[in-house]
Design a protein around this motif. Structure first.
Motif, PDB file in Angstrom:
ATOM      1  N   ASP A  15       0.856  -1.178   0.000  1.00 39.77           N
ATOM      2  CA  ASP A  15       0.000   0.000   0.000  1.00 39.77           C
ATOM      3  C   ASP A  15       0.899   1.238   0.000  1.00 39.77           C
ATOM      4  O   ASP A  15       2.058   1.186   0.443  1.00 39.77           O
ATOM      5  N   TYR A  16       0.350   2.375  -0.443  1.00 42.78           N
ATOM      6  CA  TYR A  16       1.204   3.525  -0.750  1.00 42.78           C
ATOM      7  C   TYR A  16       1.412   4.519   0.387  1.00 42.78           C
ATOM      8  O   TYR A  16       2.271   5.394   0.284  1.00 42.78           O
ATOM      9  N   TYR A  17       0.647   4.404   1.466  1.00 45.09           N
ATOM     10  CA  TYR A  17       0.776   5.382   2.549  1.00 45.09           C
ATOM     11  C   TYR A  17       1.010   4.689   3.882  1.00 45.09           C
ATOM     12  O   TYR A  17       0.431   3.630   4.158  1.00 45.09           O
ATOM     13  N   GLY A  55      -4.013   0.562   9.365  1.00 39.62           N
ATOM     14  CA  GLY A  55      -4.669  -0.378   8.481  1.00 39.62           C
ATOM     15  C   GLY A  55      -3.872  -0.732   7.252  1.00 39.62           C
ATOM     16  O   GLY A  55      -4.289  -1.589   6.455  1.00 39.62           O
ATOM     17  N   ARG A  56      -2.710  -0.113   7.095  1.00 34.67           N
ATOM     18  CA  ARG A  56      -1.882  -0.394   5.919  1.00 34.67           C
ATOM     19  C   ARG A  56      -1.373  -1.830   5.947  1.00 34.67           C
ATOM     20  O   ARG A  56      -1.083  -2.387   6.990  1.00 34.67           O
ATOM     21  N   MET A  57      -1.246  -2.415   4.731  1.00 35.06           N
ATOM     22  CA  MET A  57      -0.570  -3.696   4.570  1.00 35.06           C
ATOM     23  C   MET A  57       0.781  -3.410   3.940  1.00 35.06           C
ATOM     24  O   MET A  57       0.871  -3.015   2.770  1.00 35.06           O
ATOM     25  N   ASP A  58       1.866  -3.599   4.708  1.00 34.00           N
ATOM     26  CA  ASP A  58       3.199  -3.286   4.194  1.00 34.00           C
ATOM     27  C   ASP A  58       3.562  -4.143   2.983  1.00 34.00           C
ATOM     28  O   ASP A  58       4.293  -3.691   2.097  1.00 34.00           O
ATOM     29  N   ALA A  59       3.066  -5.366   2.943  1.00 36.00           N
ATOM     30  CA  ALA A  59       3.312  -6.230   1.784  1.00 36.00           C
ATOM     31  C   ALA A  59       2.224  -6.086   0.733  1.00 36.00           C
ATOM     32  O   ALA A  59       2.299  -6.689  -0.334  1.00 36.00           O
ATOM     33  N   GLY A  60       1.193  -5.305   1.028  1.00 38.23           N
ATOM     34  CA  GLY A  60       0.123  -5.073   0.078  1.00 38.23           C
ATOM     35  C   GLY A  60      -1.046  -6.014   0.255  1.00 38.23           C
ATOM     36  O   GLY A  60      -0.933  -7.081   0.845  1.00 38.23           O
ATOM     37  N   GLY A 101      -3.471   2.898  -2.918  1.00 43.61           N
ATOM     38  CA  GLY A 101      -2.715   1.667  -3.085  1.00 43.61           C
ATOM     39  C   GLY A 101      -2.822   1.143  -4.497  1.00 43.61           C
ATOM     40  O   GLY A 101      -3.637   1.607  -5.299  1.00 43.61           O
ATOM     41  N   PRO A 102      -1.986   0.149  -4.835  1.00 43.53           N
ATOM     42  CA  PRO A 102      -1.975  -0.387  -6.196  1.00 43.53           C
ATOM     43  C   PRO A 102      -3.321  -1.001  -6.560  1.00 43.53           C
ATOM     44  O   PRO A 102      -3.864  -1.809  -5.819  1.00 43.53           O
TER      45      PRO A 102
END
Length: 512
Positions: free
Chosen positions: A118-120, A124-129, A491-492
């Protein structure tokens, strides 16, 4: 009363990932569906993409065991986007699992999780996406249908046919959706057919006027509704200027001849309100010899300097944030300065499309010199400033800390960088010294992956008037609608994910 040329239940204008998801949603439920694509090929900008799709909290992430959930995604989206468009934010994350479950019921539609952060940095972010991707599509499965799918950008812009072999990324997504759609027996798809006018009866949109491949006018009745998912205004220089959209049409990554805002104009003519028309999904672009741009992502080396020779950003930023930093800085020119550390004139980034370095050097979009001072002279920046910028960056690389812009401190920064091993491992893989001549400078321009402003819509994708009332029978999704993410790119795959969810929701609303 109209003298209709043809009739359908659902009319879909556009053929990207969102449009085809909407069309499949309708056709799979027995609705007679007509898809119009104004170019000769299906797929739009979606076909150029890597096809990461930000659909959080689904069975795909559960299969991968990454710990994602709807609640985490809701937290993250709200933290990044804020309290605007709360109803649409909620509709997005709540509907994503339902969309994936529905699509994966079809044997042609399969997804898997692939890492892409994820870009920010936000709760709640997923560091691996958390984005998911369609499975690659073997050539023997797609067959002759590949010929009507837009190929990847470099092939398409060269006017070459779709290559043989496995379809990946956006081509796989479009191919799988087309196979599923044709398999329903309830869909008709037409290329080289351009819709340009919406037909209104008693305040309701009941169809559209289009021009077919032979140049003949056709009137299409849509009993349930019209879904506009035909891209943004990125290819229309006049609309960009009129709405203050930074960058140039020729620098955009949208397919040539597409995404010129025809349906946005048509919607406005029947009362639609608009928002965010000065916005886009920004990215840096490598200037190409023909004056167009190539999407630059995954910078793993070099530094970006302005027309004074100074750095002004973290070069490893997610591409939308990179583009926004370029807009804010307002430099007349920007250059990526790099060395020969990768074995020659190799751009330390991914460039889509990519052309040989020699073509750049012959055209002057790249320049080379044996020393940093000579390079500065060739690009017209003060030599002492450029030398100081390079020396300062090399000192950061040696110690592993970018004191100026913190490059390499976020998981995204190092995602595209080889980590190295053993004693040769750099202290910060995102910081590599610029030390081995000859040196190079590539001109970097402001590009975009499409504009993100358009008609305003509600949580069911209904197009809204300025007073907030819906225009009955008219729906929009993707870049034809104003994005719920506003001036952020969380995010992507958010452009594809929102397009797919809101196309699905549009058709579900038509059915009720």
């Amino acid at each position: 009363m109209q003298d209709w040329t043809t009739e359908c239940d659902v009319l879909v204008v556009g053929s990207g990932g969102g449009a085809l998801t909407g069309a499949y949603t309708a056709a799979a439920q027995g609705l007679r569906t007509l898809v119009l694509e104004k170019t000769p090929l299906f797929g739009g900008t979606s076909a150029y993409s890597g096809a990461a799709v930000w659909l959080p909290g689904t069975a795909v992430q559960e299969r991968a065991g990454i710990g994602d959930s709807t609640e985490l995604a809701r937290t993250y989206l709200r933290a990044v986007v804020g309290d605007s468009e709360v109803e649409r934010q909620e509709a997005y994350v709540a509907t994503a699992p339902e969309v994936v479950d529905f699509l994966e019921q079809n044997p042609h539609l399969d997804f898997e999780w692939r890492p892409f952060p994820d870009y920010y940095k936000a709760p709640g972010r997923m560091d691996a996406g958390r984005a998911i991707n369609p499975l690659d599509l073997p050539g023997d499965e797609i067959g002759d249908l590949r010929e009507v799918i837009r190929p990847e950008a470099d092939v398409d812009r060269a006017g070459q046919p779709h290559p043989e072999g496995t379809l990946i990324g956006g081509r796989a997504l479009i191919g799988r959706l087309l196979m599923a759609l044709y398999g329903t027996g309830h869909a008709e798809l037409r290329t080289e057919t351009a819709a340009h006018t919406l037909i209104v009866e008693d305040g309701r949109v009941v169809g559209a006027e289009a021009t077919d491949a032979a140049g003949q006018p056709i009137l299409i009745r849509a009993r349930r509704g019209v879904l506009l998912a035909a891209g943004g205004i990125e290819g229309n220089a006049g609309l960009r200027t009129e709405n203050g959209t930074p960058g140039r049409a020729e620098w955009s990554m949208g397919p040539r001849g597409a995404n010129t805002g025809d349906l946005l104009t048509a919607a406005v003519e029947v009362g639609a309100d608009t928002a965010l028309l000065d916005e886009a999904w920004w990215c840096p672009g490598v200037e190409l010899p023909d004056g167009s741009g190539a999407f630059m992502v995954g910078v793993r080396g070099g530094i970006l300097v302005d027309d004074t020779g100074e750095r002004y950003l973290n070069e490893s930023l997610p591409y939308d944030q990179f583009g926004r930093a370029m807009i804010e800085h307002r430099s007349a020119n920007s250059y990526l300065v790099f060395d020969s550390g990768e074995g020659g004139p190799v751009l330390p980034a991914i460039s889509i499309p990519s052309i040989p370095a020699q073509q750049h050097l012959e055209a002057g979009t790249w320049v080379t010199a044996d020393t940093i001072e000579e390079l500065a002279e060739k690009i017209g920046v003060p030599s002492d400033t450029l030398r100081r910028s390079v020396e300062q960056f090399n000192d950061y690389a040696k110690h592993g800390v970018d004191e100026a812009f913190h490059r390499g401190e976020d998981p995204y920064d190092a995602f595209f960088c080889p980590p190295g091993t053993g004693a040769d491992a750099p202290p910060n893989p995102a910081l590599g010294p610029i030390a081995q001549g000859p040196f190079y400078a590539a001109r970097i321009i402001l590009s975009d992956l499409g504009t993100k402003g358009g008609v305003r819509t509600d949580a069911d994708s209904r197009v809204l008037r300025a007073d907030g009332s819906p225009i009955e029978g008219l729906y929009a999704a993707g870049n034809t609608s104003a994005s719920l993410s506003g001036r952020f790119y969380p995010g992507p795959g958010v452009p594809l994910g929102t397009a797919m969810v809101f196309s699905y929701r549009a058709v579900q609303h038509m059915r009720n």
